[in-house]
Design a protein around this motif. Structure first.
Motif, PDB file in Angstrom:
ATOM      1  N   ASN A 249      -9.464  -2.099  -5.294  1.00  0.00           N
ATOM      2  CA  ASN A 249      -9.735  -2.729  -4.002  1.00  0.00           C
ATOM      3  C   ASN A 249     -11.009  -3.569  -4.032  1.00  0.00           C
ATOM      4  OD1 ASN A 249      -7.414  -1.708  -2.825  1.00  0.00           O
ATOM      5  ND2 ASN A 249      -8.426   0.134  -2.063  1.00  0.00           N
ATOM      6  N   GLN A 250     -11.979  -3.161  -4.835  1.00  0.00           N
ATOM      7  CA  GLN A 250     -13.173  -3.995  -4.999  1.00  0.00           C
ATOM      8  C   GLN A 250     -12.806  -5.336  -5.639  1.00  0.00           C
ATOM      9  OE1 GLN A 250     -15.686  -1.390  -7.312  1.00  0.00           O
ATOM     10  NE2 GLN A 250     -16.715  -0.546  -5.495  1.00  0.00           N
ATOM     11  N   ALA A 251     -11.909  -5.292  -6.615  1.00  0.00           N
ATOM     12  CA  ALA A 251     -11.457  -6.533  -7.249  1.00  0.00           C
ATOM     13  C   ALA A 251     -10.680  -7.401  -6.260  1.00  0.00           C
ATOM     14  CB  ALA A 251     -10.598  -6.211  -8.470  1.00  0.00           C
ATOM     15  N   VAL A 252      -9.905  -6.764  -5.394  1.00  0.00           N
ATOM     16  CA  VAL A 252      -9.183  -7.512  -4.358  1.00  0.00           C
ATOM     17  C   VAL A 252     -10.173  -8.232  -3.447  1.00  0.00           C
ATOM     18  CG1 VAL A 252      -7.736  -7.279  -2.299  1.00  0.00           C
ATOM     19  CG2 VAL A 252      -7.119  -6.060  -4.402  1.00  0.00           C
ATOM     20  N   ARG A 253     -11.226  -7.532  -3.031  1.00  0.00           N
ATOM     21  CA  ARG A 253     -12.211  -8.146  -2.126  1.00  0.00           C
ATOM     22  C   ARG A 253     -12.925  -9.325  -2.780  1.00  0.00           C
ATOM     23  NH1 ARG A 253     -12.783  -2.664  -0.528  1.00  0.00           N
ATOM     24  NH2 ARG A 253     -14.496  -2.291  -1.997  1.00  0.00           N
ATOM     25  N   LYS A 254     -13.048  -9.301  -4.089  1.00  0.00           N
ATOM     26  CA  LYS A 254     -13.664 -10.421  -4.807  1.00  0.00           C
ATOM     27  C   LYS A 254     -12.688 -11.575  -5.041  1.00  0.00           C
ATOM     28  CE  LYS A 254     -16.823  -7.416  -7.421  1.00  0.00           C
ATOM     29  NZ  LYS A 254     -17.162  -6.911  -8.788  1.00  0.00           N
ATOM     30  N   GLY A 255     -11.444 -11.384  -4.669  1.00  0.00           N
ATOM     31  CA  GLY A 255     -10.444 -12.421  -4.891  1.00  0.00           C
ATOM     32  C   GLY A 255      -9.888 -12.447  -6.295  1.00  0.00           C
ATOM     33  N   LEU A 256     -10.076 -11.354  -7.038  1.00  0.00           N
ATOM     34  CA  LEU A 256      -9.606 -11.294  -8.422  1.00  0.00           C
ATOM     35  C   LEU A 256      -8.177 -10.776  -8.534  1.00  0.00           C
ATOM     36  CD1 LEU A 256     -12.827  -9.781 -10.041  1.00  0.00           C
ATOM     37  CD2 LEU A 256     -12.156 -12.190  -9.904  1.00  0.00           C
ATOM     38  N   LEU A 257      -7.690 -10.163  -7.470  1.00  0.00           N
ATOM     39  CA  LEU A 257      -6.329  -9.644  -7.417  1.00  0.00           C
ATOM     40  C   LEU A 257      -5.750  -9.970  -6.047  1.00  0.00           C
ATOM     41  CD1 LEU A 257      -6.891  -6.068  -8.958  1.00  0.00           C
ATOM     42  CD2 LEU A 257      -5.880  -8.049 -10.113  1.00  0.00           C
ATOM     43  N   PRO A 258      -4.435 -10.083  -5.944  1.00  0.00           N
ATOM     44  CA  PRO A 258      -3.842 -10.325  -4.625  1.00  0.00           C
ATOM     45  C   PRO A 258      -4.024  -9.117  -3.716  1.00  0.00           C
ATOM     46  CG  PRO A 258      -2.138  -9.896  -6.254  1.00  0.00           C
ATOM     47  CD  PRO A 258      -3.425 -10.008  -7.014  1.00  0.00           C
ATOM     48  N   THR A 259      -4.013  -9.350  -2.421  1.00  0.00           N
ATOM     49  CA  THR A 259      -4.166  -8.250  -1.478  1.00  0.00           C
ATOM     50  C   THR A 259      -2.871  -7.456  -1.387  1.00  0.00           C
ATOM     51  OG1 THR A 259      -3.410  -9.476   0.465  1.00  0.00           O
ATOM     52  CG2 THR A 259      -5.747  -9.689  -0.122  1.00  0.00           C
ATOM     53  N   TRP A 260      -3.012  -6.208  -0.973  1.00  0.00           N
ATOM     54  CA  TRP A 260      -1.826  -5.382  -0.754  1.00  0.00           C
ATOM     55  C   TRP A 260      -0.949  -5.990   0.336  1.00  0.00           C
ATOM     56  CZ3 TRP A 260      -1.090  -2.186  -4.551  1.00  0.00           C
ATOM     57  CH2 TRP A 260      -2.173  -1.596  -5.206  1.00  0.00           C
ATOM     58  N   ARG A 261      -1.580  -6.598   1.328  1.00  0.00           N
ATOM     59  CA  ARG A 261      -0.817  -7.219   2.415  1.00  0.00           C
ATOM     60  C   ARG A 261       0.045  -8.368   1.886  1.00  0.00           C
ATOM     61  NH1 ARG A 261      -1.217  -7.592   7.966  1.00  0.00           N
ATOM     62  NH2 ARG A 261      -3.118  -6.341   7.959  1.00  0.00           N
ATOM     63  N   GLU A 262      -0.537  -9.193   1.013  1.00  0.00           N
ATOM     64  CA  GLU A 262       0.231 -10.305   0.447  1.00  0.00           C
ATOM     65  C   GLU A 262       1.458  -9.807  -0.304  1.00  0.00           C
ATOM     66  OE1 GLU A 262      -2.879 -13.829  -0.697  1.00  0.00           O
ATOM     67  OE2 GLU A 262      -3.217 -11.884  -1.649  1.00  0.00           O
ATOM     68  N   LEU A 263       1.279  -8.738  -1.055  1.00  0.00           N
ATOM     69  CA  LEU A 263       2.397  -8.199  -1.827  1.00  0.00           C
ATOM     70  C   LEU A 263       3.408  -7.494  -0.926  1.00  0.00           C
ATOM     71  CD1 LEU A 263       0.339  -6.766  -4.819  1.00  0.00           C
ATOM     72  CD2 LEU A 263       1.711  -8.858  -4.798  1.00  0.00           C
ATOM     73  N   GLY A 264       2.897  -6.672  -0.011  1.00  0.00           N
ATOM     74  CA  GLY A 264       3.795  -5.917   0.846  1.00  0.00           C
ATOM     75  C   GLY A 264       4.597  -6.786   1.794  1.00  0.00           C
ATOM     76  N   ALA A 265       3.986  -7.864   2.285  1.00  0.00           N
ATOM     77  CA  ALA A 265       4.678  -8.731   3.242  1.00  0.00           C
ATOM     78  C   ALA A 265       5.853  -9.459   2.607  1.00  0.00           C
ATOM     79  CB  ALA A 265       3.694  -9.742   3.831  1.00  0.00           C
ATOM     80  N   ALA A 266       5.870  -9.520   1.277  1.00  0.00           N
ATOM     81  CA  ALA A 266       6.993 -10.181   0.605  1.00  0.00           C
ATOM     82  C   ALA A 266       8.297  -9.419   0.806  1.00  0.00           C
ATOM     83  CB  ALA A 266       6.695 -10.310  -0.888  1.00  0.00           C
ATOM     84  N   ILE A 267       8.210  -8.127   1.084  1.00  0.00           N
ATOM     85  CA  ILE A 267       9.424  -7.314   1.190  1.00  0.00           C
ATOM     86  C   ILE A 267      10.187  -7.591   2.486  1.00  0.00           C
ATOM     87  CG2 ILE A 267      10.327  -4.959   1.247  1.00  0.00           C
ATOM     88  CD1 ILE A 267       7.923  -4.174  -0.547  1.00  0.00           C
ATOM     89  N   PRO A 268       9.557  -7.468   3.667  1.00  0.00           N
ATOM     90  CA  PRO A 268      10.334  -7.764   4.883  1.00  0.00           C
ATOM     91  C   PRO A 268      10.808  -9.209   4.955  1.00  0.00           C
ATOM     92  CG  PRO A 268       8.017  -7.382   5.408  1.00  0.00           C
ATOM     93  CD  PRO A 268       8.209  -6.966   3.991  1.00  0.00           C
ATOM     94  N   ARG A 269      10.043 -10.148   4.392  1.00  0.00           N
ATOM     95  CA  ARG A 269      10.535 -11.536   4.361  1.00  0.00           C
ATOM     96  C   ARG A 269      11.855 -11.607   3.596  1.00  0.00           C
ATOM     97  NH1 ARG A 269       5.293 -13.006   2.975  1.00  0.00           N
ATOM     98  NH2 ARG A 269       5.879 -13.583   0.844  1.00  0.00           N
ATOM     99  N   TYR A 270      11.866 -10.953   2.448  1.00  0.00           N
ATOM    100  CA  TYR A 270      13.049 -10.990   1.590  1.00  0.00           C
ATOM    101  C   TYR A 270      14.259 -10.351   2.259  1.00  0.00           C
ATOM    102  CZ  TYR A 270      15.846 -10.287  -2.664  1.00  0.00           C
ATOM    103  OH  TYR A 270      16.843 -10.291  -3.607  1.00  0.00           O
ATOM    104  N   LEU A 271      14.012  -9.369   3.101  1.00  0.00           N
ATOM    105  CA  LEU A 271      15.110  -8.628   3.724  1.00  0.00           C
ATOM    106  C   LEU A 271      15.692  -9.321   4.952  1.00  0.00           C
ATOM    107  CD1 LEU A 271      13.763  -4.985   3.364  1.00  0.00           C
ATOM    108  CD2 LEU A 271      15.477  -6.147   1.953  1.00  0.00           C
TER     109      LEU A 271
END
Length: 309
Positions: A249-271
């Motif tokens: 999560n520290q890496a996410v806050r630095k912009g080094l990894l995508p956020t959990w929200r970005e990844l999780g939101a891909a699921i309901p869009r797809y459905l």
């Protein structure tokens, strides 16, 4: 197999073709994001999964290609297969580089190979009572779901300013952005392939949802396991370093990894029943990066020189 449904093409066709890139890893350090082992190895899980995974994509699409009746889709699928085969090869070279630096990934990748070659091979595992038609359709639904996440990740890495600020190895960053751009470029192909060959609704939609229901937790598990494996076996880190959600999560806050929200939101869009992957990412951004990528430019130059010789 019943007559396939012809796909709709909600956007102008974009030519999809492999770029025969190559990368020189001799100067790339093991921790290619300086002082960021968790971010480095969370991203490095791509190299663990993609060589076998993308070879599997190509094999499954070869099985399904004779069922395609739409010429534009057939052309796109062939381009997709060429791109995925190239991705597999280039990520394999990273595994060789990791091994040369003392990080042996074989104990992990053997299990990934087993997953794709045996559990998801041409025949249903464990004697599952599925017809060949249904097993092929299910595997195509898995690929479509996986490609939803690769499109999201591809779009993220193209705009990941946090990575630029961290001073990563430029060759690794180019690999990730070249690959990410091609994922955005062909983001709709696996979905269109599934829709085309998946039979009639409602079974087709329910199988699409099942594909995502299987894919999302399995990817999460494989990614966590892979990151933990790499951190634990990295010879440059303290003995038995561990993956932690806090460091992630520290890496996410630095912009080094995508956020959990970005990844999780891909699921309901797809459905959503009305969903189409052309809604994901920016094709313009992807094409612009491919025009400037050092590896892609070198590959284009080599093709041009070969044509003139």
């Amino acid at each position: 197999m019943s007559t396939p449904h012809l796909p709709s093409h909600p956007q102008e066709p974009h030519p999809i073709a492999p770029r025969r890139v190559s990368f020189d890893w001799h100067a790339t350090p093991l921790l290619w994001i300086p002082d960021e082992p968790t971010a480095t190895h969370v991203i490095n899980v791509l190299h663990l999964l993609l060589p076998a995974g993308e070879r599997w994509f190509v094999k499954v699409f070869k099985e399904a290609l004779p069922l395609v009746r739409d010429e534009q889709l057939r052309t796109d699928v062939k381009g997709f297969m060429g791109q995925e085969a190239t991705h597999s090869v280039q990520h394999s070279t990273v595994l060789d580089h990791l091994a040369h630096q003392g990080l042996d990934t074989a104990p992990y990748t053997r299990r990934v190979d087993f997953l794709f070659a045996r559990l998801l091979g041409e025949q249903p595992p464990f004697g599952l009572p599925l017809t060949g038609q249904e097993w092929l359709r299910f595997r195509l639904s898995l690929i479509a779901a996986i490609e939803q996440f690769t499109a999201v990740l591809g779009d993220w890495v193209l705009d990941a300013e946090g990575l630029d600020r961290a001073g990563p190895d430029p060759v690794m960053l180019d690999l990730l952005r070249w690959h990410g751009a091609e994922e955005v470029e062909h983001r709709a192909v696996a979905f269109d392939m599934y829709q085309h060959t998946g039979g009639p609704d409602p079974a087709r939609y329910l199988r699409r949802a099942l594909g995502m229901a299987v894919t999302a937790p399995v990817l999460l598990y494989l990614w966590g396991w892979g990151a933990a494996y790499l951190l634990r076996h990295d010879p440059q880190l303290a003995a038995r370093s561990r993956y932690s959600l806090r460091a992630h999560n520290q890496a996410v806050r630095k912009g080094l990894l995508p956020t959990w929200r970005e990844l999780g939101a891909a699921i309901p869009r797809y459905l959503r029943r009305s969903y189409h992957p052309s809604q994901e990412g920016s094709l313009r951004t992807a094409v612009a990066y491919l025009a400037s990528s050092p590896a892609a430019r070198a590959a284009a130059g080599a093709v041009g020189r070969a044509a003139l010789s």
